[in-house]
Design a protein around this motif. Structure first.
Motif, PDB file in Angstrom:
ATOM      1  N   THR A  85      60.892  -6.967 -17.969  1.00 38.39           N
ATOM      2  CA  THR A  85      61.377  -6.192 -16.847  1.00 38.39           C
ATOM      3  C   THR A  85      61.866  -7.185 -15.809  1.00 38.39           C
ATOM      4  O   THR A  85      61.179  -8.149 -15.516  1.00 38.39           O
ATOM      5  CB  THR A  85      60.243  -5.342 -16.239  1.00 38.39           C
ATOM      6  N   GLN A  87      63.484  -7.991 -11.824  1.00 42.89           N
ATOM      7  CA  GLN A  87      63.139  -7.517 -10.484  1.00 42.89           C
ATOM      8  C   GLN A  87      63.929  -6.257 -10.159  1.00 42.89           C
ATOM      9  O   GLN A  87      65.142  -6.211 -10.354  1.00 42.89           O
ATOM     10  CB  GLN A  87      63.491  -8.593  -9.459  1.00 42.89           C
ATOM     11  N   ASP A  88      63.220  -5.261  -9.631  1.00 43.10           N
ATOM     12  CA  ASP A  88      63.878  -4.018  -9.216  1.00 43.10           C
ATOM     13  C   ASP A  88      64.956  -4.317  -8.174  1.00 43.10           C
ATOM     14  O   ASP A  88      64.834  -5.281  -7.404  1.00 43.10           O
ATOM     15  CB  ASP A  88      62.860  -3.069  -8.581  1.00 43.10           C
ATOM     16  N   PHE A  89      65.949  -3.475  -8.130  1.00 44.11           N
ATOM     17  CA  PHE A  89      67.009  -3.494  -7.116  1.00 44.11           C
ATOM     18  C   PHE A  89      67.992  -4.663  -7.255  1.00 44.11           C
ATOM     19  O   PHE A  89      68.926  -4.770  -6.484  1.00 44.11           O
ATOM     20  CB  PHE A  89      66.453  -3.494  -5.671  1.00 44.11           C
ATOM     21  N   LEU A  98      70.245 -16.040  -9.958  1.00 46.47           N
ATOM     22  CA  LEU A  98      68.854 -16.500  -9.837  1.00 46.47           C
ATOM     23  C   LEU A  98      68.482 -17.450 -10.979  1.00 46.47           C
ATOM     24  O   LEU A  98      68.014 -18.563 -10.743  1.00 46.47           O
ATOM     25  CB  LEU A  98      67.924 -15.280  -9.853  1.00 46.47           C
TER      26      LEU A  98
ATOM     27  N   ALA B  13      66.068 -19.802  -4.487  1.00 49.30           N
ATOM     28  CA  ALA B  13      66.574 -18.729  -5.339  1.00 49.30           C
ATOM     29  C   ALA B  13      65.565 -17.589  -5.433  1.00 49.30           C
ATOM     30  O   ALA B  13      65.922 -16.411  -5.303  1.00 49.30           O
ATOM     31  CB  ALA B  13      66.881 -19.273  -6.730  1.00 49.30           C
ATOM     32  N   ILE B  14      64.292 -17.927  -5.638  1.00 49.31           N
ATOM     33  CA  ILE B  14      63.256 -16.890  -5.731  1.00 49.31           C
ATOM     34  C   ILE B  14      63.098 -16.187  -4.382  1.00 49.31           C
ATOM     35  O   ILE B  14      62.954 -14.963  -4.306  1.00 49.31           O
ATOM     36  CB  ILE B  14      61.908 -17.523  -6.151  1.00 49.31           C
ATOM     37  N   ALA B  17      65.958 -13.783  -3.938  1.00 48.81           N
ATOM     38  CA  ALA B  17      65.834 -12.637  -4.853  1.00 48.81           C
ATOM     39  C   ALA B  17      64.778 -11.650  -4.353  1.00 48.81           C
ATOM     40  O   ALA B  17      64.987 -10.440  -4.386  1.00 48.81           O
ATOM     41  CB  ALA B  17      65.465 -13.132  -6.251  1.00 48.81           C
ATOM     42  N   ARG B  18      63.660 -12.174  -3.863  1.00 49.83           N
ATOM     43  CA  ARG B  18      62.594 -11.291  -3.372  1.00 49.83           C
ATOM     44  C   ARG B  18      63.047 -10.545  -2.117  1.00 49.83           C
ATOM     45  O   ARG B  18      62.751  -9.357  -1.945  1.00 49.83           O
ATOM     46  CB  ARG B  18      61.326 -12.121  -3.091  1.00 49.83           C
ATOM     47  N   LEU B  20      66.144  -9.773  -1.346  1.00 48.73           N
ATOM     48  CA  LEU B  20      67.116  -8.756  -1.763  1.00 48.73           C
ATOM     49  C   LEU B  20      66.401  -7.526  -2.304  1.00 48.73           C
ATOM     50  O   LEU B  20      66.747  -6.389  -1.972  1.00 48.73           O
ATOM     51  CB  LEU B  20      68.030  -9.321  -2.854  1.00 48.73           C
ATOM     52  N   GLU B  21      65.394  -7.787  -3.138  1.00 46.57           N
ATOM     53  CA  GLU B  21      64.639  -6.673  -3.720  1.00 46.57           C
ATOM     54  C   GLU B  21      64.023  -5.820  -2.618  1.00 46.57           C
ATOM     55  O   GLU B  21      64.093  -4.590  -2.645  1.00 46.57           O
ATOM     56  CB  GLU B  21      63.536  -7.210  -4.635  1.00 46.57           C
ATOM     57  N   ARG B  24      66.738  -3.930  -0.411  1.00 44.67           N
ATOM     58  CA  ARG B  24      67.409  -2.834  -1.117  1.00 44.67           C
ATOM     59  C   ARG B  24      66.453  -1.683  -1.418  1.00 44.67           C
ATOM     60  O   ARG B  24      66.892  -0.588  -1.740  1.00 44.67           O
ATOM     61  CB  ARG B  24      68.024  -3.366  -2.411  1.00 44.67           C
ATOM     62  N   ASP B  25      65.168  -1.949  -1.343  1.00 47.29           N
ATOM     63  CA  ASP B  25      64.190  -0.874  -1.509  1.00 47.29           C
ATOM     64  C   ASP B  25      64.054  -0.195  -0.144  1.00 47.29           C
ATOM     65  O   ASP B  25      63.137  -0.462   0.614  1.00 47.29           O
ATOM     66  CB  ASP B  25      62.854  -1.475  -1.973  1.00 47.29           C
ATOM     67  N   ARG B 169      52.479  -6.374 -10.259  1.00 47.56           N
ATOM     68  CA  ARG B 169      53.517  -5.581 -10.941  1.00 47.56           C
ATOM     69  C   ARG B 169      54.424  -6.504 -11.759  1.00 47.56           C
ATOM     70  O   ARG B 169      54.765  -6.198 -12.905  1.00 47.56           O
ATOM     71  CB  ARG B 169      54.344  -4.810  -9.884  1.00 47.56           C
ATOM     72  N   TYR B 170      54.791  -7.639 -11.181  1.00 51.17           N
ATOM     73  CA  TYR B 170      55.612  -8.613 -11.920  1.00 51.17           C
ATOM     74  C   TYR B 170      54.896  -9.063 -13.200  1.00 51.17           C
ATOM     75  O   TYR B 170      55.501  -9.224 -14.232  1.00 51.17           O
ATOM     76  CB  TYR B 170      55.869  -9.865 -11.075  1.00 51.17           C
ATOM     77  N   SER B 173      54.657  -6.238 -15.868  1.00 55.82           N
ATOM     78  CA  SER B 173      55.943  -5.884 -16.486  1.00 55.82           C
ATOM     79  C   SER B 173      56.506  -7.021 -17.340  1.00 55.82           C
ATOM     80  O   SER B 173      57.518  -6.854 -18.000  1.00 55.82           O
ATOM     81  CB  SER B 173      56.956  -5.523 -15.400  1.00 55.82           C
ATOM     82  N   GLY B 174      55.872  -8.185 -17.322  1.00 54.77           N
ATOM     83  CA  GLY B 174      56.354  -9.306 -18.135  1.00 54.77           C
ATOM     84  C   GLY B 174      57.348 -10.195 -17.406  1.00 54.77           C
ATOM     85  O   GLY B 174      57.842 -11.169 -17.970  1.00 54.77           O
ATOM     86  N   TYR B 175      57.649  -9.858 -16.141  1.00 52.48           N
ATOM     87  CA  TYR B 175      58.624 -10.661 -15.397  1.00 52.48           C
ATOM     88  C   TYR B 175      58.103 -12.080 -15.137  1.00 52.48           C
ATOM     89  O   TYR B 175      58.859 -13.053 -15.215  1.00 52.48           O
ATOM     90  CB  TYR B 175      58.962  -9.959 -14.082  1.00 52.48           C
TER      91      TYR B 175
END
Lengths: 244, 336
Positions: A85, A87-89, A98, B13-14, B17-18, B20-21, B24-25, B169-170, B173-175
């Motif tokens: 999975t 990252q959402d969004f 990334l 980068a991380i 990304a976090r 942005l996540e 956008r939520d 959650r990450y 989910s296998g992330y």
């Protein structure tokens, strides 16, 4: 195909009392597409995890070019996990950016987008991608740093026939590039179409090893599934059934 | 390229990304801003009526107390002298009493009408010699007192769930397993998560603080820079607590339970909604090991009493040590 890129010797993995992988010996050569075949629970993913460097063997060893894994082994391999999975969004574009940033010399994003045909859904939330689109993105992410070895864990599992064919085409292109591919599958037709060499596993042990056509010919059967059935009394899912 | 610049590039980068996540939520983002504003306004409405018609007398010691403490409508609490006088200067108590060598010592706030009435009653009813002391200081509305608590509570929820729950959650989910298959290190991943959540927590706190203060004009007499420093160190402490919870946990449900088990005592015992003055000593001892208590004590000292850096150094020190312990546990025990 003369040099073994990975040499596996006496490889085993146990979880408490359960033996998942039991003493495997084989070699994988540069540029080869090597398939690990077997039903669920055969030990395919566990074996793959140890070849990827993601899991420690309980016994035995995996050598890269004749030596233990180098410190930068993760830079040399690309992994498409069975179920990942993201990252959402975030969109495929965000994810490519990334993952590319983790490496010193990544493949240009435009090339990845074109090669894996990501343009139509490049800015869509990853949660809204179809199974095939998602697998194409995961394959692109695994290839982002131009790895020498690519691991594919059941890459077409759960895909519709068209998406499955699409992905086969992409894997074939990677083969044509001369990359070493290691994949697990329980689809016989997939193994016959893509793999140069197969290792058929059952209950963590080697059942048979060889080129698909050679194995079929030597056993005097019509296909790999019949071969597997004659060896174990168990059947594997035939890709043909899904495609039809 | 040096390993430090590689590391910084991956962390960046991380981090992006976090962010942005999170941005956008919109539901989570909006809730982080709307929820505390709603609480501030709800309290402002609920407590907008006239002050309670009850006198509060604080006594130092328990022997031979004047008759006044037994009057109907008089609430009596015990406290130490410095704390009692501090409360008197904020008009959280109306009269402070202390029996000294057979005479009755008392303090009133010169700006307090309730204090003046109680002083008259005391003079009328007490036969022993009286010794008068006086403090001054304006009354503090409940909203002035509660706002730091609400901001701190919002910071606690945002930090603990934004890190603790999300990292689990990450993992589930296998992330995280996917990230493990890259050159990204644990330190880089965790640092980026901490910085991203710190930015979110601080930004949300500043927006809520400025927005509600413009509309409600609650008390802020101290240094804004010090308040930001408290938010920074306090936010870090909460975030590292979230990380420590998430470093091994594999189930979202278990993480949810664990986070509730940690936030609930803080909500009750850190002084978010009411003061712990006068509560049993064991309660106050427990409160002192909770990071939110130190955030709120320091924030209230700055906002209501114009405290300086030296006054809040102990609280900041506690939070700093808490961060260091939390981060080292997280990095040591973290599993992808």
């Amino acid at each position: 195909m003369t040099d073994a890129i990975l040499s596996i010797s006496g490889l085993g993995k146990s979880y408490d009392d359960v033996i998942a992988v039991d003493g495997l010996d084989f070699e994988i050569f540069k540029g080869q597409c090597f398939g690990l075949l077997g039903p669920n629970g055969a030990g395919k993913s566990t074996t793959l995890g140890m070849l990827e460097g993601m899991e420690e063997p309980t016994r035995g060893s995996v050598h890269y070019l004749g030596k233990p894994f180098p410190v930068d082994y993760q830079d040399r391999v690309g992994i498409q996990f069975q179920a990942t999975t993201l990252q959402d969004f975030l969109s495929p574009h965000d994810n490519l950016k990334l993952f590319s940033s983790f490496y010193d010399d990544p493949i240009p994003m435009d090339r990845l987008i074109e090669q894996f045909r990501l343009n139509d859904f490049l800015h869509r939330d990853v949660r809204r991608l179809s199974g095939g689109q998602r697998q194409r993105l995961l394959l692109a992410l695994a290839l982002a740093h131009n790895p020498e070895i690519v691991f594919l864990d059941e890459p077409t599992s759960g895909l519709d026939p068209r998406s499955r064919r699409d992905l086969w085409d992409m894997v074939s292109e990677l083969k044509a590039d001369g990359r070493t591919l290691i994949l697990t599958t329980h689809y016989m037709e997939e193994a016959e179409v893509l793999c140069d060499e197969l290792l058929i596993l059952s209950h963590g042990k080697t059942l048979l090893q060889g080129a698909p056509k050679k194995l079929i010919k030597e056993a005097g059967v019509s296909d790999l599934d019949t071969l597997f059935l004659s060896l174990t009394g168990e059947t594997l899912v035939k890709t043909q059934e899904v495609i039809e | 390229m040096s390993s430090i610049s590689r590391s910084l590039r991956r962390m960046r980068a991380i981090f992006i990304a976090r962010n942005l996540e999170y941005l956008r939520d919109r539901a989570s983002f909006g809730w982080n801003l709307v929820f505390p504003v709603m609480i501030v306004f709800a309290l402002a409405i609920v407590f907008s009526g006239p002050p309670r018609a009850l006198f509060v007398v604080t006594v130092i010691g328990t022997e031979a107390l004047p008759e006044i403490v037994n009057f109907p409508g008089v609430e009596t609490i015990s406290d130490q002298q410095d704390k009692a006088l501090d409360r008197l200067s904020r008009q959280q108590t109306d009269l402070v009493l202390k029996i000294v060598d057979g005479s009755v010592g008392y303090w009133v706030n010169g700006n307090s009408a309730s204090g003046a009435i109680l002083e008259l009653l005391l003079k009328y009813t007490e036969d022993r010699p009286l010794q008068r002391g006086e403090t001054d200081g304006e009354a503090i509305r409940y909203i002035d007192w509660a706002v730091p608590g609400i901001l701190g509570m919002n910071m606690m929820y945002s930090a603990l769930w934004g890190i603790g729950y999300v990292v689990v959650r990450y993992r589930q989910s296998g992330y995280l397993r996917r990230l493990k298959a890259t050159p990204l290190t644990k330190f880089e991943f965790l640092s980026a998560q901490v910085l991203s959540r710190l930015l979110v927590t601080l930004t949300a706190s500043v927006i809520v603080f400025v927005g509600t203060n413009l509309m409600l004009d609650y008390k802020m007499v101290g240094s804004i820079a010090l308040l930001l420093l408290i938010a920074l160190v306090g936010g870090l402490a909460m975030i590292t607590l979230g990380l420590a919870i998430a470093c091994r946990t594999e189930s979202k449900e278990f993480a949810d339970g664990l986070l509730n088990a940690i936030t609930f005592p803080m909500l009750l015992l850190s002084g978010v909604w009411f003061s712990l003055d006068g509560s049993p000593e064991w309660v106050q001892v427990i409160a002192q090991v909770l990071p939110l208590t130190h955030v709120l004590e320091a924030a209230r000292a700055v906002m209501l009493n114009d405290a300086g850096l030296a006054d809040i150094a102990l609280s900041l020190g506690f939070l700093g040590v808490f961060c260091a312990i939390g981060m080292s546990i997280s990095i040591r025990l973290f599993r992808w």
